[in-house]
Write a protein that holds these residues in place. Structure first.
Motif, PDB file in Angstrom:
ATOM      1  N   ASP A   1       0.454   3.840  -2.671  1.00 20.39           N
ATOM      2  CA  ASP A   1       0.330   5.454  -2.387  1.00 20.39           C
ATOM      3  C   ASP A   1       1.360   6.603  -3.001  1.00 20.39           C
TER       4      ASP A   1
ATOM      5  N   LYS B   1       0.930  -1.300  -0.040  1.00 20.90           N
ATOM      6  CA  LYS B   1      -0.053   0.054  -0.008  1.00 20.90           C
ATOM      7  C   LYS B   1       0.909   1.156   0.013  1.00 20.90           C
TER       8      LYS B   1
ATOM      9  N   SER C   1       1.330   6.147  -7.190  1.00 20.37           N
ATOM     10  CA  SER C   1      -0.056   6.885  -7.647  1.00 20.37           C
ATOM     11  C   SER C   1      -0.471   8.275  -7.489  1.00 20.37           C
ATOM     12  N   ASP C   2       0.848   9.039  -7.266  1.00 24.75           N
ATOM     13  CA  ASP C   2       0.892  10.607  -7.244  1.00 24.75           C
ATOM     14  C   ASP C   2       1.730  10.931  -8.272  1.00 24.75           C
TER      15      ASP C   2
END
Length: 198
Positions: free
Chosen positions: A124, A120, A127-128
């Protein structure tokens, strides 16, 4: 009276292999607890060789591999199983699959919760768009990535260096079983090697 349901009711060797698989998987968990990630992976693979249908063993291996990648300070792509910079759509698909396989509700390994958190965290970050762009640029200036996943090849259940170190509390038990067959037929042999943590 009907016989009890068993996968191999008349095959002691097959039943013994299943018991050895469970023992090997449990030993893999003990290795993981001691942070011997490579040994945990190898031992789980031994479990799979004994019983390819052993429930959850593939997901155990996956969780161990993720921890190993993090421990070796691999980049975030390696944590997600990639060997190079990858596009957003592919990363998202891989993340969803990994998150399902290592989620503690689906994976009973002691490694599952930590693996899920690592996956995760990698997602996280990647994904930015802004962070991913800068990160990809920094990675492209480094040598070509090397894969973090363990290859599906036969390996020793315990590397020689580990089994010989009494201080680690590790040892290996090897059992050779011979089964006599009818005259003129080949003798069936099974050799079982399982590591244990003292």
């Amino acid at each position: 009276m009907a016989s009890s349901t068993c996968s191999f009711p008349h095959d002691p060797l097959a039943n013994l292999a299943k018991l050895a698989a469970v023992k090997a998987r449990n030993t893999a968990e003990e290795f993981f607890k001691r942070q011997y990630f490579e040994l945990a992976i190898m031992q789980a693979m031994v479990a799979k060789e004994f019983d390819p249908d052993l429930q959850g063993v593939d997901h155990f291996i996956l969780a161990y591999q993720i921890h190993k990648a993090v421990a070796e300070k691999k980049d975030r792509y390696h944590v997600l199983g990639f060997q190079q910079v990858t596009d957003y759509v592919t990363i998202k698909k891989q993340y969803k699959e990994l998150a399902r396989f290592v989620h503690p509700d689906k994976n009973s390994s002691v490694a599952a919760e930590g693996a899920f958190k690592h996956v995760k965290a990698a997602w996280d970050f990647l994904s930015d768009p802004a962070k991913k762009k800068a990160y990809d640029k920094s990675l492209r200036s480094t040598p070509q990535f090397q894969g973090s996943n363990v290859k599906n090849t036969r390996k020793r259940a315990c590397p020689k260096g580990k089994t010989a170190t009494a201080g680690d509390g590790l040892f290996k038990k090897t059992i050779k079983i011979m089964r006599t067959t009818a005259a003129g037929q080949n003798t069936c042999c099974m050799r079982i090697s399982v590591c244990r943590v003292a």
